[in-house]
Design a protein around this motif. Structure first.
Motif, mmCIF file in Angstrom:
data_model
loop_
_atom_site.group_PDB
_atom_site.id
_atom_site.type_symbol
_atom_site.label_atom_id
_atom_site.label_comp_id
_atom_site.label_asym_id
_atom_site.label_seq_id
_atom_site.Cartn_x
_atom_site.Cartn_y
_atom_site.Cartn_z
ATOM 1 N N LEU A 359 38.107 -13.535 -6.168
ATOM 2 C CA LEU A 359 38.677 -12.370 -5.485
ATOM 3 C C LEU A 359 39.715 -12.774 -4.446
ATOM 4 O O LEU A 359 40.790 -12.163 -4.354
ATOM 5 C CB LEU A 359 37.567 -11.559 -4.829
ATOM 6 N N ALA A 360 39.403 -13.789 -3.651
ATOM 7 C CA ALA A 360 40.331 -14.210 -2.596
ATOM 8 C C ALA A 360 41.677 -14.617 -3.166
ATOM 9 O O ALA A 360 42.730 -14.332 -2.587
ATOM 10 C CB ALA A 360 39.719 -15.343 -1.790
ATOM 11 N N MET A 361 41.683 -15.290 -4.303
ATOM 12 C CA MET A 361 42.935 -15.732 -4.908
ATOM 13 C C MET A 361 43.732 -14.574 -5.502
ATOM 14 O O MET A 361 44.961 -14.601 -5.526
ATOM 15 C CB MET A 361 42.652 -16.767 -6.005
ATOM 16 N N ARG A 362 43.043 -13.563 -5.982
ATOM 17 C CA ARG A 362 43.728 -12.497 -6.712
ATOM 18 C C ARG A 362 44.223 -11.362 -5.833
ATOM 19 O O ARG A 362 45.200 -10.698 -6.164
ATOM 20 C CB ARG A 362 42.789 -11.923 -7.776
ATOM 21 N N ILE A 363 43.523 -11.108 -4.722
ATOM 22 C CA ILE A 363 43.791 -9.896 -3.952
ATOM 23 C C ILE A 363 45.218 -9.843 -3.423
ATOM 24 O O ILE A 363 45.894 -8.811 -3.529
ATOM 25 C CB ILE A 363 42.764 -9.755 -2.811
ATOM 26 N N LEU A 364 45.703 -10.941 -2.848
ATOM 27 C CA LEU A 364 47.014 -10.912 -2.194
ATOM 28 C C LEU A 364 48.140 -10.579 -3.152
ATOM 29 O O LEU A 364 49.008 -9.754 -2.852
ATOM 30 C CB LEU A 364 47.284 -12.266 -1.518
ATOM 31 N N ILE A 365 48.148 -11.222 -4.325
ATOM 32 C CA ILE A 365 49.266 -11.057 -5.256
ATOM 33 C C ILE A 365 49.002 -9.991 -6.310
ATOM 34 O O ILE A 365 49.792 -9.067 -6.498
ATOM 35 C CB ILE A 365 49.585 -12.402 -5.954
ATOM 36 N N GLN A 366 47.855 -10.107 -6.982
ATOM 37 C CA GLN A 366 47.639 -9.210 -8.120
ATOM 38 C C GLN A 366 47.331 -7.783 -7.695
ATOM 39 O O GLN A 366 47.688 -6.843 -8.404
ATOM 40 C CB GLN A 366 46.506 -9.736 -9.004
ATOM 41 N N PHE A 367 46.655 -7.582 -6.577
ATOM 42 C CA PHE A 367 46.251 -6.234 -6.205
ATOM 43 C C PHE A 367 47.104 -5.642 -5.079
ATOM 44 O O PHE A 367 47.713 -4.584 -5.249
ATOM 45 C CB PHE A 367 44.768 -6.234 -5.827
ATOM 46 N N ILE A 368 47.165 -6.314 -3.928
ATOM 47 C CA ILE A 368 47.921 -5.749 -2.811
ATOM 48 C C ILE A 368 49.422 -5.758 -3.102
ATOM 49 O O ILE A 368 50.104 -4.731 -2.961
ATOM 50 C CB ILE A 368 47.610 -6.511 -1.500
#
Length: 439
Positions: A359-368
């Motif tokens: 989750l930590a790796m994905r949140i910044l780029i893929q979601f936010i």
């Protein structure tokens, strides 16, 4: 000789099956106890509701983007289009960069969870557990090494096994006679204070992980029939269906097992079935749970294999990943690479270690960043540009961004730093690569 192309062969049923088999992996079976322990009270059901709310909200973003840009690679294309020619190249590169790390982690997490539940049937030990998890990854790559229409049929078959497993678990709680008792008690002793909010945040990290995969169909956009309709439909059907299944499964387990046992158990669903129907039934249930875990790895690996392919085909990643199998028409180099890395990760990590990292790796780029990109795209193109339009725009986008920020914080400082570190490292590599190319 003309390069083979992807073809639109996946129907709404198959797309929904692919999404749901990705979502209902080993996640809900291995995090159920962790969520109950974190919340430490009958109100642990709220964490599963929070995961569903975030997924439905975020799915509106994916629906607008997926229906308007139905291409292989999903977020790679969405970020490139959302941030425009210059910044879009950086953002899409960062997405592929983090995908090459977190996608194998996702695949490995399901394989590791598979090995964990296998331990209920056969005592494995450390070496045996790693042998099982590594073998699962190898078998998945073998099954995916074929035409997409065949994969669609396999997905439906695996999906049927998922539904049978969930229905059996839920019906066990219903027939036991106390099915609604956990619902009646879910507010018992509840205090809306900082402690509850903090526990909900930490628990939601685990439940959100169990919902991830609702957007898998977007990575297969170039292979979906009538994508402007079927991509949004498959996501919302998947999320609503899975949310109902998750809540009913948790209610069923809590209606039979005491909360203290749920919090401590490593095989909580197997123990639940054993309490209802004995050890033979528990063994059969565990086999079905392993079926579910296997189906999830299958579906996730299928979607992720299209991301490096899309970037390479666009000239933004190593060209070897753009190769399509000459007769089976799928990106075989991309599949083999991700499978190889996932195999290594499955030997190195434990299940709980990778969930927060994913989750930590994905949140910044893929979601936010993807949500911000949609706002920018709306500003440039206007709402009529989109093939599917979310209700109450831009409120769902802003709400999704706010919730993702809270989830990111809840992963903890080490994971936040790791996620930010991967992004910073990717940015440095991107500019160094461009500088070398210019020379």
């Amino acid at each position: 000789m003309e390069q083979p192309q992807l073809s639109r062969r996946i129907s709404l049923l198959q797309a929904t099956a692919i999404n749901m088999t990705d979502m209902v992996g080993i996640g809900p079976f291995v995090v159920l106890s962790v969520v109950a322990k974190t919340m430490h009270g009958p109100w642990f059901l709220y964490a599963w509701i929070a995961g569903a709310v975030l997924s439905l909200t975020d799915a509106m973003i994916w629906s607008e983007l997926g229906a308007s840009f139905p291409q292989a690679g999903g977020s790679y294309n969405f970020l490139k289009e959302g941030f425009g020619p210059r910044t879009g190249k950086l953002m899409s590169f960062l997405f592929v960069w983090q995908t090459m790390i977190q996608a194998p982690l996702v695949i490995a997490s399901a394989a590791i969870g598979f090995a964990q539940y296998t331990g209920y049937l056969i005592p494995l030990g450390f070496a045996g557990s790693k042998l099982v998890s590594g073998s699962v990854v190898v078998l998945i790559v073998f099954l995916l090494y074929r035409k997409i229409e065949t994969i669609g049929k396999i997905s439906v078959l695996l999906w049927v096994g998922v539904l049978i497993t969930m229905v059996w678990i839920i019906s066990g709680g219903i027939t036991h006679g106390n099915f609604l008792e956990p619902v009646k008690r879910m507010n018992e002793g509840l205090e809306l204070n900082y402690a509850f909010a903090a526990a909900l945040g930490f628990a939601s990290v685990k439940t959100v992980y169990s919902y991830l995969g609702y957007y898998n169909v977007c990575h297969l956009g170039a292979e979906i029939k009538q994508p402007e309709k079927n991509i949004p439909r498959s996501m919302f059907i998947s999320i609503i269906g899975i949310a109902i299944l998750y809540l009913c499964m948790n209610i069923s387990v809590a209606s039979v097992l005491p909360l203290e046992q749920i919090e401590k158990s490593e095989f909580v669903v197997s123990e639940f079935i054993q309490a209802l129907a004995g050890p033979v039934a528990a063994t059969i249930a565990t086999v079905l749970i392993l079926w579910v875990a296997f189906a999830s790895v299958f579906s996730a690996t299928l979607g992720y294999s299209r991301i490096p392919y899309a970037a390479a085909k666009d000239g933004a990643f190593f060209s070897i990943f753009a190769r399509v199998h000459p007769t089976k028409h799928f990106p075989h180099i991309s599949l083999l690479f991700l499978g190889a890395v996932a195999f290594i990760f499955s030997l190195l990590f434990k299940i709980q270690e990778v969930i927060s990292a994913i989750l930590a790796m994905r949140i910044l780029i893929q979601f936010i960043a993807q949500a911000v990109g949609l706002l920018l795209l709306h500003k440039r193109k206007g709402k009529r540009f989109f093939s599917w339009r979310m209700p109450f725009y831009p409120l769902p986008v802003l709400l999704a961004i706010a919730i993702w920020i809270c989830i990111f914080i809840s992963t903890g400082a080490p994971m936040m730093l790791a996620g930010a570190g991967v992004t910073i490292a990717g940015t440095i590599v991107y500019y160094l690569k461009n500088r070398l190319i210019k020379r």
